[in-house]
Design a protein around this motif. Sequence first.
Motif, short mmCIF file in Angstrom:
data_model
loop_
_atom_site.label_atom_id
_atom_site.label_comp_id
_atom_site.label_asym_id
_atom_site.label_seq_id
_atom_site.Cartn_x
_atom_site.Cartn_y
_atom_site.Cartn_z
N GLU A 378 6.99 -8.87 2.39
CA GLU A 378 6.69 -9.61 1.17
C GLU A 378 5.93 -10.91 1.41
OE1 GLU A 378 7.97 -9.19 -2.63
OE2 GLU A 378 6.90 -7.60 -1.58
N GLN A 379 5.89 -11.36 2.68
CA GLN A 379 5.22 -12.63 2.98
C GLN A 379 3.75 -12.58 2.56
OE1 GLN A 379 5.73 -13.51 7.11
NE2 GLN A 379 7.88 -14.09 6.89
N ASP A 380 3.34 -13.60 1.84
CA ASP A 380 1.94 -13.77 1.41
C ASP A 380 1.42 -12.57 0.62
OD1 ASP A 380 1.91 -16.19 2.85
OD2 ASP A 380 1.37 -15.10 4.69
N ARG A 381 2.32 -11.85 0.02
CA ARG A 381 1.91 -10.68 -0.77
C ARG A 381 1.93 -11.05 -2.24
NH1 ARG A 381 2.38 -5.03 0.77
NH2 ARG A 381 1.90 -3.73 -1.06
N LYS A 382 0.83 -10.85 -2.92
CA LYS A 382 0.74 -11.23 -4.33
C LYS A 382 1.27 -10.13 -5.23
CE LYS A 382 -3.19 -14.32 -3.61
NZ LYS A 382 -4.60 -14.62 -3.95
N VAL A 383 0.92 -8.89 -4.90
CA VAL A 383 1.36 -7.76 -5.73
C VAL A 383 2.49 -7.04 -5.01
CG1 VAL A 383 0.67 -5.60 -6.83
CG2 VAL A 383 -0.97 -7.49 -6.65
N PRO A 384 3.67 -6.98 -5.60
CA PRO A 384 4.80 -6.32 -4.93
C PRO A 384 4.57 -4.82 -4.80
CG PRO A 384 5.40 -6.87 -7.18
CD PRO A 384 4.05 -7.49 -6.93
N CYS A 385 5.11 -4.27 -3.72
CA CYS A 385 5.04 -2.82 -3.49
C CYS A 385 6.21 -2.16 -4.22
CB CYS A 385 5.10 -2.51 -1.99
SG CYS A 385 5.23 -0.75 -1.63
N ALA A 386 5.90 -1.44 -5.27
CA ALA A 386 6.95 -0.83 -6.09
C ALA A 386 7.80 0.13 -5.27
CB ALA A 386 6.33 -0.10 -7.28
N PHE A 387 7.17 0.87 -4.36
CA PHE A 387 7.91 1.84 -3.55
C PHE A 387 8.93 1.13 -2.67
CE2 PHE A 387 7.90 5.10 0.02
CZ PHE A 387 8.74 5.96 -0.65
N ALA A 388 8.54 0.00 -2.07
CA ALA A 388 9.46 -0.76 -1.21
C ALA A 388 10.62 -1.31 -2.04
CB ALA A 388 8.71 -1.88 -0.51
N TYR A 389 10.32 -1.83 -3.22
CA TYR A 389 11.39 -2.35 -4.09
C TYR A 389 12.36 -1.23 -4.47
CZ TYR A 389 9.88 -7.16 -4.88
OH TYR A 389 9.61 -8.50 -4.73
N ASN A 390 11.81 -0.07 -4.80
CA ASN A 390 12.68 1.05 -5.15
C ASN A 390 13.56 1.47 -3.98
OD1 ASN A 390 11.55 1.07 -7.70
ND2 ASN A 390 10.10 2.72 -7.23
N THR A 391 12.98 1.40 -2.76
CA THR A 391 13.76 1.75 -1.56
C THR A 391 14.91 0.76 -1.38
OG1 THR A 391 11.78 2.67 -0.52
CG2 THR A 391 13.64 2.15 0.92
N MET A 392 14.64 -0.52 -1.57
CA MET A 392 15.68 -1.54 -1.45
C MET A 392 16.75 -1.35 -2.53
SD MET A 392 15.14 -3.46 1.17
CE MET A 392 16.16 -4.90 0.85
N ILE A 393 16.32 -1.08 -3.73
CA ILE A 393 17.28 -0.87 -4.84
C ILE A 393 18.16 0.33 -4.54
CG2 ILE A 393 17.43 -0.12 -7.25
CD1 ILE A 393 14.89 -1.88 -7.75
N MET A 394 17.54 1.42 -4.04
CA MET A 394 18.32 2.62 -3.67
C MET A 394 19.27 2.32 -2.53
SD MET A 394 18.47 5.76 -4.74
CE MET A 394 19.17 7.34 -4.27
N GLY A 395 18.81 1.51 -1.58
CA GLY A 395 19.66 1.15 -0.45
C GLY A 395 20.88 0.36 -0.87
N TYR A 396 20.66 -0.66 -1.70
CA TYR A 396 21.80 -1.45 -2.20
C TYR A 396 22.75 -0.58 -3.03
CZ TYR A 396 20.03 -6.06 -0.79
OH TYR A 396 19.64 -7.14 -0.06
N GLY A 397 22.16 0.31 -3.83
CA GLY A 397 22.99 1.20 -4.65
C GLY A 397 23.82 2.15 -3.80
N SER A 398 23.20 2.72 -2.76
CA SER A 398 23.92 3.64 -1.89
C SER A 398 25.06 2.94 -1.16
CB SER A 398 22.97 4.26 -0.86
OG SER A 398 21.95 4.99 -1.51
#
Length: 949
Positions: A378-398
């Motif tokens: 995420e460092q110096d990234r202006k547009v978030p990667c939706a796929f990475a966010y979804n992976t993190m959300i799935m990880g926290y949910g699991s």
Amino acid sequence: MAAARVRGVTRCRHGVHGNDGVFETLPNSQEQATSVACTTQAAAPLPPRWPFSVAGNRVICRKGGSFISYLCHRSCRRFTSDRPSPPAGEGSRFVDVGGNHSVNAGKEQTRATVDEVCRVLDGSPWGPEAERLLSEIHAKPNREVIFGVLKRQTDLNLALKYFRWVEKITAEPHSVEAYNSVLMILADTGKYDCLEKLLEEMSILGYGLSNNVCIELVKSFIKSRRLRVAVDSMQMLRKFKFRPAFSAYTTLIGALANAREPDLALTMFHQMQEVGYELNIQLFTTMVRVFAREGRLDAALSVLEQMKSNSFEADLVLYNVCIDCFGKVGKVDMAWKFFHELKAQGLRPDDVSYTSMIGVLWKANRLSEAVGLFEEMEQDRKVPCAFAYNTMIMGYGSAGLFSDAYKFLDRLREKGCIPSVVAYNSILTCLGRKGKVDEALKLFEEMKKDAEPNLSTYNIIIDMLCTSGQVEAAYQIQHTMENAGLFPNVLTVNIMVDRLCKSKKLDEAWKIFEGISQKGCTPDAVTYCSLIDGLGRTGKVDEAYRLFERMLDAGHNPNAVVYTSLIRNFFRHDRKEDGHKIFKDMNRRGCLPDLILLNTYMDCAFKAGEVEKGRSIFEGIRAHGFPPDARSYSILIHGLTKAGHAQETYKLFYDMKEQGCVLDTLAYNAVIDGFCKAGKVDKAYQLLEEMKVQGHPPTVVTYGSVIDGLAKIDRLDEAYMLFEEAKSHGTVLNVVVYSNLIDGFGKVGRIDEAYLIMEEMMQKGITPNVYTWNCLIDALVKAEEISEALVCLQSMKEMKCAPNTYTYSILINGLCRVQKYNKAFVFWQEMQKQGLVPSVVTYTTMISGLAKVGNVTEANRLFEKFKASGGIPDSVSFNALIVGMSNANRAMDAYRIFEETRLRGCKLSAKTCIVLLDSLHKAECLEQAAIVGAVLREMAKSQHAARSL
């Protein structure tokens, strides 16, 4: 005529028809086509077969001869076994400058002839009449007609008959185009019986195989899912010295990789190199993926080493594949290595690299590293990667960290992005898995502010509601979905039917199944399979089979999954013959079994007591093209151990190791139990320690097997230490483990310790079963603490645990041992009232006991009943009955038993003979007494001879 060049191939200064001419041939470097120069010249006499002769690079045509004839002749000689033929209409090209009208007329005539031939072939069955009509159309077909006819054919059988007929009437071999045309029809129809013969003929004639035909053959095999036949065919091509097309190899390797056939893919990969094709990075990537996905990491690493030795440098795609595949099989450190290596090689990780690595870390429960890597991304990234966010959300949910998952939704909003329906679906899926249905329904309502629920969303909600038994709520969600303009698809129906069947709500599942057509969709094979399995699991196997027949009538092809369900459920409900019939029916229909089906079938056979059948199925796994996996070996070892063949465990264990099987918990448990039953407890103990090192925590089954093995060889202190270790590791021990330990202590007379274990067991809320009580009662009886044993029997009855045959046998034997025969007979009668069948030992003990106390009438009645039921009395029973009857002054009855004893070959004791002899003398049965006396004398002589030796 002025010289003219046509497409850079042909020069001509004279017409090719009419006058004699000389053609000068010049090679073309790109297509090896023929360039021709033509000048007027007087012609020498020419051979009758061809209207031209060749001298060096000069072709002399006589009048009336066409250069097209020369090209046909030339092209026929150009083919070699390793060079594919050019497609029809390509290769050497010639433009008839002076005779266009003649050429066009010839084409029209050829087309008309082809039409007539095809009408004959299509209009009447092959036979003498068809051959006569064809002969009238063209008595000696030329190659253009033959090729045209074959191109139009779709019936392989008809094409082959025409092909052979032409061969017969012309007495000449076919052209390479004709052979390739037949092979193309063969590929289209999927009928391969004559493939080898055609290839052999082409090889003998020196013809080449068209690249297009080769590729189409491979595609045909793949389409019909006959991948092994495809590999065999490629081997056949090499046998006949053909060089398969590059694309044929790559297509087949890709199909083998998708079908998870790494060894066959590797065979084709190596063959490509043998025929001289240059490999590429994409092929190496495919090979690494297929091996890593199967958990064969050594083979995957070997492919990578070969790639480096061939001077290929891994690209980003290959690194991403390695990260994903190695991570999915649990090799997180290897995945990390590839991630760092790609950066060291100067490559920049892309979104796929990061999200794959983050997903791997989540699955390994390495939360902090996953979060750290995400923050790095995420460092110096202006547009978030939706796929990475979804992976993190799935990880926290699991992981059950739903508050953190919700924070990521907020974080997306802060960055100016609206959470997608995929993000919400990820959380809903995890909530459903954790059983948080109410929270999921709340989130379902909230998500509508950000994203419109899609069909997957509704399916997730319906899934969790059906799983939790809230069928009415599931129907309400279905209505909501329809009101939103989304209608249930077959996936929705399949989810509802499957979950309801697993919840044993078959009536609801059947109602949905019957009403599916009203929803605008029809049930598919998955729908049928779910309902068939649900019916079978509840014992309605006949209804399940009727539904299976209905599935066939609906035009669905049954797969290995539905056959697995039918076989398992027929065996489970004691219908093993029907289970075998289902397997035969599957073979008859041409449905190929998978490894899961074969493992299930083998397991069922062993559980049904068919040991040799189970062995046969295991041996047949390889014949079906599968290497036995750890599950296969586990079932075999477990089945043989249960059948009393535990001594085979050692060999099978090392066979499994040699095959490269990675042992899982189930495999370790089967092998450990087999070693313990075979008396190799030390080896079992070593495997227990190895199991821990390999990251497989021992289960209650593991500990139970080793504790029982140690207890049976009187290593009780070690068994108790392992018992305490299991408890310290949080393993919940069951009644079997406690019972085995009670049995071990009881058999060596350590009654107090056995009582303590029983007390601990009951304090933990574990109810002793009949085996537990039998172990304790047996220990007390052997210690001659009969009164205490009777107290245990009473406690057992008070706890609603019904005594079984073995319980009564223990007590009867114990009471007879301490000469309490009348009390033993009371338990005998009680046992009879319970409808329990005494064992041979119990019968023998009771007969002997009754005879010793003089109740010979009852003893004799039991004796006769025992024989009538098929029992075979032993010498103890015979001797006891003879003595009892002799003492009761029933000398002749005793003598009758004496004769039966001798007839059966049972041993008579000297004491028995003496008592009988005395009784016979008292009854003045002198003849019988003389016979008994003679037997006594023979016994004395035998004993004297034995002592002398």
